[in-house]
Design a protein around this motif. Sequence first.
Motif, PDB file in Angstrom:
ATOM      1  N   GLY A 175       0.781  -1.228   0.000  1.00  0.00           N
ATOM      2  CA  GLY A 175       0.000   0.000   0.000  1.00  0.00           C
ATOM      3  C   GLY A 175       0.809   1.271   0.000  1.00  0.00           C
ATOM      4  O   GLY A 175       0.269   2.347   0.301  1.00  0.00           O
ATOM      5  N   HIS A 176       2.100   1.184  -0.330  1.00  0.00           N
ATOM      6  CA  HIS A 176       2.958   2.371  -0.272  1.00  0.00           C
ATOM      7  C   HIS A 176       3.156   2.944  -1.678  1.00  0.00           C
ATOM      8  O   HIS A 176       3.137   2.199  -2.657  1.00  0.00           O
ATOM      9  CB  HIS A 176       4.316   2.006   0.329  1.00  0.00           C
ATOM     10  N   PRO A 177       3.367   4.268  -1.787  1.00  0.00           N
ATOM     11  CA  PRO A 177       3.600   4.866  -3.112  1.00  0.00           C
ATOM     12  C   PRO A 177       4.803   4.248  -3.815  1.00  0.00           C
ATOM     13  O   PRO A 177       5.821   3.946  -3.185  1.00  0.00           O
ATOM     14  CB  PRO A 177       3.846   6.344  -2.786  1.00  0.00           C
ATOM     15  N   ALA A 178       4.678   4.078  -5.126  1.00  0.00           N
ATOM     16  CA  ALA A 178       5.775   3.523  -5.920  1.00  0.00           C
ATOM     17  C   ALA A 178       6.881   4.554  -6.059  1.00  0.00           C
ATOM     18  O   ALA A 178       6.617   5.758  -6.136  1.00  0.00           O
ATOM     19  CB  ALA A 178       5.262   3.111  -7.296  1.00  0.00           C
ATOM     20  N   PRO A 179       8.137   4.115  -6.107  1.00  0.00           N
ATOM     21  CA  PRO A 179       9.249   5.066  -6.226  1.00  0.00           C
ATOM     22  C   PRO A 179       9.361   5.626  -7.630  1.00  0.00           C
ATOM     23  O   PRO A 179       8.758   5.131  -8.575  1.00  0.00           O
ATOM     24  CB  PRO A 179      10.461   4.213  -5.862  1.00  0.00           C
ATOM     25  N   LEU A 180      10.158   6.682  -7.748  1.00  0.00           N
ATOM     26  CA  LEU A 180      10.504   7.246  -9.051  1.00  0.00           C
ATOM     27  C   LEU A 180      11.867   6.714  -9.461  1.00  0.00           C
ATOM     28  O   LEU A 180      12.775   6.588  -8.637  1.00  0.00           O
ATOM     29  CB  LEU A 180      10.549   8.772  -8.985  1.00  0.00           C
ATOM     30  N   LEU A 181      11.999   6.407 -10.748  1.00  0.00           N
ATOM     31  CA  LEU A 181      13.280   5.987 -11.307  1.00  0.00           C
ATOM     32  C   LEU A 181      13.801   7.114 -12.182  1.00  0.00           C
ATOM     33  O   LEU A 181      13.196   7.460 -13.201  1.00  0.00           O
ATOM     34  CB  LEU A 181      13.118   4.707 -12.126  1.00  0.00           C
ATOM     35  N   LEU A 182      14.918   7.705 -11.763  1.00  0.00           N
ATOM     36  CA  LEU A 182      15.525   8.812 -12.491  1.00  0.00           C
ATOM     37  C   LEU A 182      16.662   8.285 -13.349  1.00  0.00           C
ATOM     38  O   LEU A 182      17.586   7.639 -12.844  1.00  0.00           O
ATOM     39  CB  LEU A 182      16.060   9.870 -11.514  1.00  0.00           C
ATOM     40  N   SER A 183      16.560   8.541 -14.636  1.00  0.00           N
ATOM     41  CA  SER A 183      17.583   8.118 -15.591  1.00  0.00           C
ATOM     42  C   SER A 183      18.245   9.350 -16.191  1.00  0.00           C
ATOM     43  O   SER A 183      17.694  10.455 -16.119  1.00  0.00           O
ATOM     44  CB  SER A 183      16.966   7.263 -16.705  1.00  0.00           C
ATOM     45  N   PRO A 184      19.436   9.185 -16.780  1.00  0.00           N
ATOM     46  CA  PRO A 184      20.106  10.339 -17.387  1.00  0.00           C
ATOM     47  C   PRO A 184      19.240  11.026 -18.432  1.00  0.00           C
ATOM     48  O   PRO A 184      18.270  10.466 -18.955  1.00  0.00           O
ATOM     49  CB  PRO A 184      21.370   9.719 -18.004  1.00  0.00           C
ATOM     50  N   GLU A 185      19.605  12.248 -18.746  1.00  0.00           N
ATOM     51  CA  GLU A 185      18.927  13.072 -19.750  1.00  0.00           C
ATOM     52  C   GLU A 185      17.505  13.409 -19.333  1.00  0.00           C
ATOM     53  O   GLU A 185      16.581  13.430 -20.142  1.00  0.00           O
ATOM     54  CB  GLU A 185      18.945  12.398 -21.124  1.00  0.00           C
ATOM     55  N   HIS A 186      17.300  13.651 -18.019  1.00  0.00           N
ATOM     56  CA  HIS A 186      16.045  14.184 -17.471  1.00  0.00           C
ATOM     57  C   HIS A 186      14.851  13.259 -17.688  1.00  0.00           C
ATOM     58  O   HIS A 186      13.731  13.713 -17.914  1.00  0.00           O
ATOM     59  CB  HIS A 186      15.744  15.568 -18.063  1.00  0.00           C
ATOM     60  N   SER A 187      15.093  11.972 -17.632  1.00  0.00           N
ATOM     61  CA  SER A 187      14.012  10.991 -17.764  1.00  0.00           C
ATOM     62  C   SER A 187      13.582  10.525 -16.381  1.00  0.00           C
ATOM     63  O   SER A 187      14.411  10.112 -15.564  1.00  0.00           O
ATOM     64  CB  SER A 187      14.478   9.793 -18.603  1.00  0.00           C
ATOM     65  N   VAL A 188      12.276  10.611 -16.104  1.00  0.00           N
ATOM     66  CA  VAL A 188      11.711  10.179 -14.824  1.00  0.00           C
ATOM     67  C   VAL A 188      10.590   9.190 -15.102  1.00  0.00           C
ATOM     68  O   VAL A 188       9.670   9.476 -15.873  1.00  0.00           O
ATOM     69  CB  VAL A 188      11.174  11.361 -14.000  1.00  0.00           C
ATOM     70  N   THR A 189      10.666   8.029 -14.464  1.00  0.00           N
ATOM     71  CA  THR A 189       9.668   6.980 -14.649  1.00  0.00           C
ATOM     72  C   THR A 189       8.988   6.680 -13.327  1.00  0.00           C
ATOM     73  O   THR A 189       9.663   6.427 -12.322  1.00  0.00           O
ATOM     74  CB  THR A 189      10.315   5.687 -15.179  1.00  0.00           C
ATOM     75  N   ALA A 190       7.662   6.741 -13.326  1.00  0.00           N
ATOM     76  CA  ALA A 190       6.888   6.305 -12.164  1.00  0.00           C
ATOM     77  C   ALA A 190       6.618   4.813 -12.327  1.00  0.00           C
ATOM     78  O   ALA A 190       5.851   4.404 -13.207  1.00  0.00           O
ATOM     79  CB  ALA A 190       5.579   7.091 -12.062  1.00  0.00           C
ATOM     80  N   LEU A 191       7.257   4.000 -11.546  1.00  0.00           N
ATOM     81  CA  LEU A 191       7.160   2.551 -11.703  1.00  0.00           C
ATOM     82  C   LEU A 191       5.761   2.054 -11.372  1.00  0.00           C
ATOM     83  O   LEU A 191       5.089   2.571 -10.476  1.00  0.00           O
ATOM     84  CB  LEU A 191       8.191   1.870 -10.799  1.00  0.00           C
ATOM     85  N   ARG A 192       5.343   1.038 -12.108  1.00  0.00           N
ATOM     86  CA  ARG A 192       4.039   0.420 -11.864  1.00  0.00           C
ATOM     87  C   ARG A 192       4.228  -0.800 -10.973  1.00  0.00           C
ATOM     88  O   ARG A 192       4.894  -1.763 -11.368  1.00  0.00           O
ATOM     89  CB  ARG A 192       3.379   0.009 -13.180  1.00  0.00           C
ATOM     90  N   LEU A 193       3.626  -0.769  -9.802  1.00  0.00           N
ATOM     91  CA  LEU A 193       3.710  -1.880  -8.857  1.00  0.00           C
ATOM     92  C   LEU A 193       2.356  -2.558  -8.724  1.00  0.00           C
ATOM     93  O   LEU A 193       1.334  -2.046  -9.186  1.00  0.00           O
ATOM     94  CB  LEU A 193       4.184  -1.370  -7.489  1.00  0.00           C
ATOM     95  N   HIS A 194       2.370  -3.701  -8.062  1.00  0.00           N
ATOM     96  CA  HIS A 194       1.148  -4.448  -7.770  1.00  0.00           C
ATOM     97  C   HIS A 194       1.048  -4.550  -6.247  1.00  0.00           C
ATOM     98  O   HIS A 194       1.428  -5.558  -5.650  1.00  0.00           O
ATOM     99  CB  HIS A 194       1.183  -5.823  -8.422  1.00  0.00           C
ATOM    100  N   PRO A 195       0.546  -3.494  -5.610  1.00  0.00           N
ATOM    101  CA  PRO A 195       0.595  -3.433  -4.148  1.00  0.00           C
ATOM    102  C   PRO A 195      -0.379  -4.380  -3.473  1.00  0.00           C
ATOM    103  O   PRO A 195      -1.487  -4.625  -3.962  1.00  0.00           O
ATOM    104  CB  PRO A 195       0.231  -1.967  -3.850  1.00  0.00           C
ATOM    105  N   ALA A 196       0.059  -4.913  -2.341  1.00  0.00           N
ATOM    106  CA  ALA A 196      -0.796  -5.672  -1.445  1.00  0.00           C
ATOM    107  C   ALA A 196      -1.351  -4.697  -0.402  1.00  0.00           C
ATOM    108  O   ALA A 196      -0.920  -3.547  -0.328  1.00  0.00           O
ATOM    109  CB  ALA A 196       0.013  -6.787  -0.779  1.00  0.00           C
ATOM    110  N   PRO A 197      -2.319  -5.118   0.413  1.00  0.00           N
ATOM    111  CA  PRO A 197      -2.826  -4.228   1.463  1.00  0.00           C
ATOM    112  C   PRO A 197      -1.720  -3.846   2.441  1.00  0.00           C
ATOM    113  O   PRO A 197      -0.713  -4.545   2.573  1.00  0.00           O
ATOM    114  CB  PRO A 197      -3.902  -5.074   2.151  1.00  0.00           C
TER     115      PRO A 197
END
Length: 400
Positions: free
Chosen positions: A261-283
Amino acid sequence: MEHVGIWNRFAGFGPGPSKHVLLAIPVLLVVVITVIDIVAPADVHLGPLLVIAPAITASFAGPRLTGAIGVLALAAEAGIALHDGILFSRNVVVQMVALAVLSLLIVGYSVVRERHGRQLAQVRSVAEAAQHVLLWPLPSGIGPLRTASVYLAAEDEAEIGGDLYAVTRTDDATRVLIGDVRGKGLAAIGEAALLLGAFREASHQHADLTALTDALEQSVGRYHGEFTPPEDEAGAEERFVTALLLEIPDDAPLVKMTSCGHPAPLLLSPEHSVTALRLHPAPPLGVGVLVPSPRTLDVFTFEVGETLVLYTDGVMEARNQSGDFYPFAERAAQWTECGPEPLLRHIRRDLLAHVGGRLGDDAALIALRRAPTHSGHHLARLIRAESSRGRVRDSPERSF
């Protein structure tokens, strides 16, 4: 670990002008009112406005300075009356008595405010000391990772929050926990302490991340069953902990995650790329689901030079005066080339600027950057192995 203090020391929110500079305002006000009253026509009386001076002083100074400005205002009132030759007239006597009474009331208010401020400062000091004991500062480097962390305490909150994080080493990997206990005060800090201790111990007893999560679930469940205060029994079903657990192997550029149930982290890659990872959260931990579903182990590539940013909901829920949420991913895209410490320094400053220096809830952030290593040739084999048990993902939910 750093805290947002009472004067908003970070992000440009400094302590502001000194008392000596601010003191010039009421003094100048008294002088201006006195001069204008003396040179004004006889039927214009500005003396009653002198009460503004001690009222302004009480907003930044203690009772002594406030009383001194009150005496100065009385002296100015007497000087005006003496200049006009009406010092002992009934009207002037009534004005001076009223000014003295109002000044005394303002001084009394200043005494109460100063006492309350000292008590609040003591409570905050204890809360911050407890947080320092609970949240050990992360090392600048652990295994193949460079790390940094920051804890921002809510400006108006004297109680201890329940945000938590920890990092520990196994034989060939680094494990990370970040979480948020619902509520505040002693109950929250007790639950956070239990979870951190259980994580540090159980990390060396369970080879699988999902098994580790199950062990933490059992620890939280036992805590709820044994240490629920009688006055909290009616709301015990609302007690829970959101948590995100990570395992980062030393010999391959990937990261395993399981979310409760926690927010997914951000993945920061070079050249100003930010990815919000998709998780499958449990309660969340401690919810006590009657029929628990199997936990999902999400696996993502985590290359050299990339940075994972973990955070609690105090960051997501931060709003400005217009009610707009903090655009975390968009802002983080400016600093993808930064190392963990400067990255969090930029985020902290920008976050506090967004909310005007006052956070509504505690916030914790961790930055993990994979440093160059000589290993990495086992990636394909490990991804195939993890695919049979979990999900390997490298597609973003959104990019900025």
